[in-house]
Write an enzyme that holds these catalytic residues in place. Sequence first.
Site, short mmCIF file in Angstrom:
data_model
loop_
_atom_site.label_atom_id
_atom_site.label_comp_id
_atom_site.label_asym_id
_atom_site.label_seq_id
_atom_site.Cartn_x
_atom_site.Cartn_y
_atom_site.Cartn_z
N GLY A 42 0.80 -1.22 0.00
CA GLY A 42 0.00 0.00 0.00
C GLY A 42 0.83 1.26 0.00
CB THR A 43 4.08 2.16 1.56
OG1 THR A 43 3.62 1.83 2.87
CG2 THR A 43 4.95 3.41 1.64
NE ARG A 70 -0.43 -14.18 8.29
CZ ARG A 70 -0.70 -14.95 9.33
NH1 ARG A 70 0.13 -15.92 9.66
NH2 ARG A 70 -1.80 -14.77 10.03
CB VAL A 71 6.68 -13.89 3.33
CG1 VAL A 71 8.15 -13.93 2.92
CG2 VAL A 71 6.45 -14.77 4.54
CE LYS A 143 23.56 -6.36 15.83
NZ LYS A 143 23.48 -7.84 15.82
CE1 TYR A 222 5.09 23.18 40.27
CE2 TYR A 222 5.76 24.89 38.73
CZ TYR A 222 4.96 24.45 39.78
OH TYR A 222 4.05 25.30 40.34
CG HIS A 282 -3.07 19.75 49.57
ND1 HIS A 282 -2.05 20.09 48.71
CD2 HIS A 282 -3.43 20.90 50.19
CE1 HIS A 282 -1.80 21.38 48.80
NE2 HIS A 282 -2.63 21.90 49.69
CD GLU A 334 -4.91 25.24 40.96
OE1 GLU A 334 -4.81 25.20 39.72
OE2 GLU A 334 -4.10 25.85 41.69
NE ARG A 444 -8.15 3.38 62.55
CZ ARG A 444 -7.98 3.56 61.24
NH1 ARG A 444 -8.84 4.30 60.57
NH2 ARG A 444 -6.97 3.02 60.61
#
Length: 520
Positions: A42-43, A70-71, A143, A222, A282, A334, A444
């Site tokens: 397709g490319t 596939r191959v 590689k 940050y 918080h 916020e 507690r």
Amino acid sequence: MVKKGGVLVIKRALISVSDKTGLIEFAQGLAALGVEIVSTGGTAKTLREAGVPVTYISDVTGFPEILDGRVKTLHPMVHGGILALRNEEHLQQLQEHNITPIDLVVVNLYPFRETIAKPGVTLAEAIENIDIGGPTMVRAAAKNHAYVGIVVNPARYDQVLAELQQKGELGADLRLALAREAFAHTASYDTAIANYLSGVMGGEEFPAEFNISLVKAQNLRYGENPHQRAAFYKDPAITGPCIANAQQLNGKELSYNNILDANSALELVREFTDPCAVIIKHNNPCGTAVAETPLAAYLKALEADPVSAFGGIVAFNREVDAPVAAEMVKIFLEAVIAPDFTPEALEILRQKTNLRVLKTGDLSQQTSDLLEVRKVNGGLLVQQVDRIVVNPEELKVVTERQPSPEELKELLLAMTVVKHVKSNAIVLAKDGQIIGVGAGQMNRVGSARIAYQQAGDKAAGSVLASDAFFPFRDTVDEAAKHGITAIIQPGGSIRDEESIQACNEHGIAMVFTGIRHFKH
């Protein structure tokens, strides 16, 4: 071919991509530089239709594509050209076998993640979208990056083309960066496959090797503090309404702390089926209420602790309308999170240009995210997400007095909220409203005293929830002093009988859930 100094002159490129974003312009730029382009399926068709000269892969290998494609690239004519070192021995072998070196590999892979994200996708469809030749070419080129450029991300096309146009070659630093990106790309791809197969085939919940693959959504200004650098990563495999998938409709970029708090707010508010509003500060809920309407719920949630609500994050499980928006803009917030916003509400909220407005979509369904991961120095802690819901029919009344139906409703509200409060956690509830929260104390009783202080006179007649059992009766005795009428807790202490006796002495109803909700 490589020139002295570690730079690479591109003479031949192999292009085979699933994502064709920017493909034609990039290939045209390469062709204009005299680069021979080899391509597949397709490319090649896309490039030829755009008038870009292309050598088809079968003309290179001398072998047709077989097995439904596939191959096609798994061939020495391809991989010899990619993997050869540009030294005398390897170049001589290439010449002996009539193999032409490939200097640039441009490959991205079959859309496996996109395929498995489709509703109703079958295992066979998923398997068919596992790329084999693509990762092999990517890894080979990465590689051999000392001699070959590898591009897996269309966002890199302009940078690569600009360097070739300006310098006539691809530098070693850029090739190394591209190789690093390529190995990350294939690692992420294989992780998605492994995790998918583990899910559909009943694999281990906690396998011997735990793999996770995330995509950077954005750099953050940050982290928790200005001296800490930070970024936000998304898991593209997770579907459903969550902070990572929410759409921002207004305001500044989310900060590190905004994302943490917004996530906490959303995970709590989605626990309720009745209209609910949650205010987080918080990472703890300072206000939570259920009511007939989102407006009433918000006003009750705000009333619980208006001081802490300043600069907080508000979440709803219903669409936000104009009356709710008009109330929220009266204080500094916020962020606001909801399934949706009416146009009128958005217009009001956008008057606050910095207010972050997040749309999640329908919250009636949970996300596909089942695990919670926390980083520690040198490793990860992984556990199931705590989504267990208390079943009223499974509650065990352990005191002489039974809780009234009204008390039982408040107990369930308080227990739902306490699950989202930092341990040790105590929550007081009354009239569909959380009126006191004690979070994160080392004992507690200390948490309970904070909750009573916040509730003030309202504590009288309220109910109390604890995220874990009472090791001593002192929490009950303190509750009686503040007029608590009913308590819900997991139970399980060796001194449960002492707490039960204390409740009976004070006329307090107490029920056990058998479920602990530590949140550290």
